[in-house]
Motif scaffolding. Structure first.
Motif, PDB file in Angstrom:
ATOM      1  N   TYR A 237     -49.166 168.857  72.273  1.00 35.45           N
ATOM      2  CA  TYR A 237     -48.538 170.162  72.040  1.00 35.45           C
ATOM      3  C   TYR A 237     -47.479 170.476  73.085  1.00 35.45           C
ATOM      4  O   TYR A 237     -46.523 171.191  72.823  1.00 35.45           O
ATOM      5  CB  TYR A 237     -49.595 171.267  72.002  1.00 35.45           C
ATOM      6  CG  TYR A 237     -50.493 171.116  70.795  1.00 35.45           C
ATOM      7  CD1 TYR A 237     -49.939 171.270  69.518  1.00 35.45           C
ATOM      8  CD2 TYR A 237     -51.838 170.815  70.923  1.00 35.45           C
ATOM      9  CE1 TYR A 237     -50.738 171.098  68.400  1.00 35.45           C
ATOM     10  CE2 TYR A 237     -52.634 170.649  69.804  1.00 35.45           C
ATOM     11  CZ  TYR A 237     -52.081 170.783  68.540  1.00 35.45           C
ATOM     12  OH  TYR A 237     -52.846 170.606  67.448  1.00 35.45           O
ATOM     13  N   VAL A 238     -47.627 169.913  74.296  1.00 36.71           N
ATOM     14  CA  VAL A 238     -46.591 170.083  75.316  1.00 36.71           C
ATOM     15  C   VAL A 238     -45.261 169.536  74.792  1.00 36.71           C
ATOM     16  O   VAL A 238     -44.213 170.170  74.899  1.00 36.71           O
ATOM     17  CB  VAL A 238     -46.987 169.385  76.634  1.00 36.71           C
ATOM     18  CG1 VAL A 238     -45.811 169.352  77.603  1.00 36.71           C
ATOM     19  CG2 VAL A 238     -48.166 170.086  77.261  1.00 36.71           C
ATOM     20  N   PHE A 239     -45.341 168.337  74.173  1.00 38.83           N
ATOM     21  CA  PHE A 239     -44.141 167.721  73.619  1.00 38.83           C
ATOM     22  C   PHE A 239     -43.473 168.631  72.589  1.00 38.83           C
ATOM     23  O   PHE A 239     -42.282 168.901  72.654  1.00 38.83           O
ATOM     24  CB  PHE A 239     -44.509 166.379  72.982  1.00 38.83           C
ATOM     25  CG  PHE A 239     -43.373 165.723  72.238  1.00 38.83           C
ATOM     26  CD1 PHE A 239     -42.428 164.974  72.921  1.00 38.83           C
ATOM     27  CD2 PHE A 239     -43.238 165.870  70.864  1.00 38.83           C
ATOM     28  CE1 PHE A 239     -41.385 164.379  72.251  1.00 38.83           C
ATOM     29  CE2 PHE A 239     -42.189 165.276  70.187  1.00 38.83           C
ATOM     30  CZ  PHE A 239     -41.260 164.520  70.879  1.00 38.83           C
ATOM     31  N   TRP A 240     -44.276 169.107  71.656  1.00 39.30           N
ATOM     32  CA  TRP A 240     -43.679 169.895  70.576  1.00 39.30           C
ATOM     33  C   TRP A 240     -43.185 171.255  71.048  1.00 39.30           C
ATOM     34  O   TRP A 240     -42.160 171.740  70.586  1.00 39.30           O
ATOM     35  CB  TRP A 240     -44.665 170.066  69.410  1.00 39.30           C
ATOM     36  CG  TRP A 240     -44.751 168.786  68.642  1.00 39.30           C
ATOM     37  CD1 TRP A 240     -45.807 167.931  68.580  1.00 39.30           C
ATOM     38  CD2 TRP A 240     -43.703 168.194  67.872  1.00 39.30           C
ATOM     39  NE1 TRP A 240     -45.502 166.837  67.818  1.00 39.30           N
ATOM     40  CE2 TRP A 240     -44.215 166.968  67.366  1.00 39.30           C
ATOM     41  CE3 TRP A 240     -42.405 168.547  67.554  1.00 39.30           C
ATOM     42  CZ2 TRP A 240     -43.461 166.118  66.566  1.00 39.30           C
ATOM     43  CZ3 TRP A 240     -41.650 167.705  66.752  1.00 39.30           C
ATOM     44  CH2 TRP A 240     -42.180 166.510  66.274  1.00 39.30           C
ATOM     45  N   GLN A 241     -43.891 171.842  71.991  1.00 38.01           N
ATOM     46  CA  GLN A 241     -43.401 173.112  72.552  1.00 38.01           C
ATOM     47  C   GLN A 241     -42.049 172.901  73.239  1.00 38.01           C
ATOM     48  O   GLN A 241     -41.141 173.729  73.126  1.00 38.01           O
ATOM     49  CB  GLN A 241     -44.421 173.655  73.564  1.00 38.01           C
ATOM     50  CG  GLN A 241     -45.606 174.326  72.901  1.00 38.01           C
ATOM     51  CD  GLN A 241     -46.577 174.873  73.927  1.00 38.01           C
ATOM     52  OE1 GLN A 241     -46.207 175.125  75.064  1.00 38.01           O
ATOM     53  NE2 GLN A 241     -47.827 175.021  73.518  1.00 38.01           N
ATOM     54  N   ILE A 242     -41.925 171.755  73.936  1.00 41.90           N
ATOM     55  CA  ILE A 242     -40.652 171.472  74.617  1.00 41.90           C
ATOM     56  C   ILE A 242     -39.527 171.262  73.606  1.00 41.90           C
ATOM     57  O   ILE A 242     -38.415 171.745  73.783  1.00 41.90           O
ATOM     58  CB  ILE A 242     -40.798 170.242  75.548  1.00 41.90           C
ATOM     59  CG1 ILE A 242     -41.679 170.597  76.732  1.00 41.90           C
ATOM     60  CG2 ILE A 242     -39.432 169.775  76.025  1.00 41.90           C
ATOM     61  CD1 ILE A 242     -42.036 169.423  77.601  1.00 41.90           C
ATOM     62  N   VAL A 243     -39.852 170.549  72.513  1.00 41.55           N
ATOM     63  CA  VAL A 243     -38.832 170.322  71.487  1.00 41.55           C
ATOM     64  C   VAL A 243     -38.275 171.656  70.999  1.00 41.55           C
ATOM     65  O   VAL A 243     -37.059 171.870  70.959  1.00 41.55           O
ATOM     66  CB  VAL A 243     -39.414 169.536  70.289  1.00 41.55           C
ATOM     67  CG1 VAL A 243     -38.450 169.570  69.101  1.00 41.55           C
ATOM     68  CG2 VAL A 243     -39.691 168.104  70.703  1.00 41.55           C
TER      69      VAL A 243
END
Lengths: 284, 271
Positions: A237-243
């Motif tokens: 979810y860190v990845f997608w939040q950053i995206v």
């Protein structure tokens, strides 16, 4: 009354946006369901949208001390600072170089081809070279953001200087204006819209570049967290939040430039179009 | 000259009342398509008196704008000389003795009407108080005192051109050079500005060189109309306009006006 309102709504461009967004959500959800069916990892690499939104408000720790959104926001700050410093330096250097190229055509002939070459080197190819020169990942991030900003600002400002109508230059000439006054009173103010076009292109690029360079080495930053998240060292979810956050920051950076442009050019604020300048060629 | 205007005259011949003397002037341009040159102007001889309103009229390609640009030092002569009060056009330009009004208003979009008129005085380094006063005077002269705060895009074409005239007059130039200033305007605005220009001229007392392709406009405005013919650009006639001043638009309906327009029209050669 209500029917008319609906008719207006369907006729408006807002309707197109709604269809697009709904379509995108649909495609995303189908994709998420398909990927969930074939997953080999504990977490779904392509989560459902509600899961991503939920993760923003979740209080579950993603590492020993911080929740996912805390990690994202604190690293976003680091990345933004680097991109911002690089952007400011690059914009200043780009503007100064455009001035130099406009003042001395020899400088333009010498430097311009190399400017294009620098622009054509991929960021990921340039990053190790810059790192080798600066010997510091933090500095090299700033330098790369600056290099990417530099080119659109320099070329746009230069074409702004060149786009000034002949009659406006001749008016200055007939008033025996000094070179300094020609730049101060005519060329620089009239090139401002071009400068801001360059800044609007460069601002999101500087941020993207900064994130990309983050992925090369540790030391914090959005890109760094992204690669850790993709390697399952941290929740996906860190990845997608950053995206999503970087997309938002990119748009905001563009909007910030547009707002600055309005601030410094009040003659455009009232929204009126510029009068079409007379295209008639003066008779020889 | 038919109208009452006191010209300073001396017996020494130093001041003979001639503002601009054009002697045997030729201007050639390189041809785009061949190595040959194009004769824009050949063998022009013309004396323009001080305080005179003179029009250069002719069809496209007759060199009327080139002649104006040569006087303004925007174009170098190939042969012959232009002298303005005994000096070269370059010397006069460096002393800011020319006020130029172009075909398009050439206003700076980022400056209000007031600041546009102010711009030449900023270049001259005049003190702020004097600038403010002159700007108000000039805007008053062109009847735009109430619109000083407007940006160019908020003004009509006629208003913009009037700001351009105010700006040209702001430096207190000796000579006003106008290059088809009203040709982009509609007929009604043009007539109104023609009349306004004459009243400005009678107050400001400048020598005016006015380029136009509109015969009626040139006859209405001028003391003399210089008729230029193309291929090569040359003076084919100089017509004295002896209509009484001050002139108003009604003069256009008189037989004398019609006769002068015909005289100018019949002076063109090889069109």
């Amino acid at each position: 009354m209500n029917a008319i309102r609906w008719k207006k709504f369907f006729a408006s461009p807002k309707w197109v946006t709604v269809v697009w967004v709904l379509g995108l959500i649909l495609v995303w959800e189908i994709g998420a369901t398909v990927v969930a069916g074939v997953k080999r990892t504990p977490e779904n690499v392509l989560p459902h949208l509600y899961q991503i939104i939920g993760s923003v408000f979740s209080s579950q720790k993603a590492n020993s001390t911080q929740t996912a959104i805390q990690i994202v926001l604190s690293n976003a700050w680091i990345t933004l600072m680097r991109a911002g410093i690089g952007f400011a330096l690059g914009a200043m250097a780009g503007f100064m170089l455009a001035l130099l190229m406009s003042l001395f055509s020899a400088v333009e002939k010498m430097i311009f081809p190399y400017l294009m070459m620098i622009q054509m080197i991929p960021i990921l190819g340039m990053a190790p070279i810059v790192l080798a020169i600066t010997r510091d990942i933090d500095k090299s991030r700033i330098v790369i953001a600056a290099i990417l900003t530099f080119y659109p600002v320099a070329t746009n400002t230069l074409s702004g200087f060149k786009a000034v109508e002949r009659e406006k230059r001749e008016l200055m000439f007939s008033l025996a204006a000094s070179r300094y006054d020609v730049y101060r009173k005519l060329l620089i103010p009239s090139s401002l819209p071009y400068l801001f076009t360059g800044l609007k292109i460069a601002a999101p690029m500087a941020i993207t570049a900064s994130i990309l360079v983050d992925t090369l080495q540790g030391g914090g930053g959005l890109g760094c967290m992204m690669s850790q998240s993709l390697k399952h060292a941290m929740t996906i979810y860190v990845f997608w939040q950053i995206v999503f956050l970087s997309a938002i920051i990119g748009i905001l950076s563009y909007q910030l430039m547009a707002w600055l442009e309005k601030l410094v050019s009040p003659y455009r604020r009232s929204g009126g179009d510029f009068p079409a300048t007379d295209a008639k060629e003066p008779t020889p | 000259m038919q109208f009452a205007r006191k010209l300073p005259k001396t017996d020494t011949g130093v001041d003979d009342g001639i503002e601009i003397r054009i002697e045997n002037l030729s201007v050639r341009f390189p041809d785009k398509n061949s190595r040959a040159t194009v004769d824009a102007l050949t063998g022009i001889n013309l004396d323009i008196r001080r305080g005179e309103f003179i029009s250069l009229v002719g069809p496209s390609g007759c060199g009327k704008t080139t002649l104006l640009r040569t006087i303004a030092d925007l174009q170098a002569p190939s042969e012959g000389t232009v002298t303005v009060r005994g000096r070269t056009p370059r010397e006069m330009r460096l002393q800011k003795k020319f006020g130029i009004v172009f075909q398009s208003p050439v206003l700076y979009d980022w400056r209000t009407a007031r600041r546009n008129v102010c711009m030449p005085m900023e270049l001259m380094g005049l003190p702020r108080k004097q600038r403010t006063r002159t700007v108000s005077e000039m805007l008053d002269l062109v009847n735009l005192l109430g619109s000083g705060h407007k940006y160019p895009h908020q003004m009509s074409g006629g208003m913009q051109q009037r700001v351009g005239i105010a700006r040209a007059l702001a430096t207190q130039p000796e000579i006003l050079l106008m290059d088809e200033p009203f040709s982009a305007l509609d007929e009604f605005t043009k007539e109104k500005l023609n009349e306004e220009l004459l009243s400005i001229w009678s107050i400001a007392k400048k020598t005016v060189v006015f380029v136009t392709h509109n015969i009626a406009e040139s006859v209405f405005l001028s003391d003399r109309v210089v008729v230029l013919s193309p291929h090569p650009g040359r003076v084919s006639a100089v017509v004295e306009i002896d209509l009484p001043r001050p002139r108003h638009l009604a003069v256009r309906d008189t037989p004398a006006f019609g006769a002068l327009v015909s005289r100018v029209r019949n002076s063109f050669e090889g069109v």
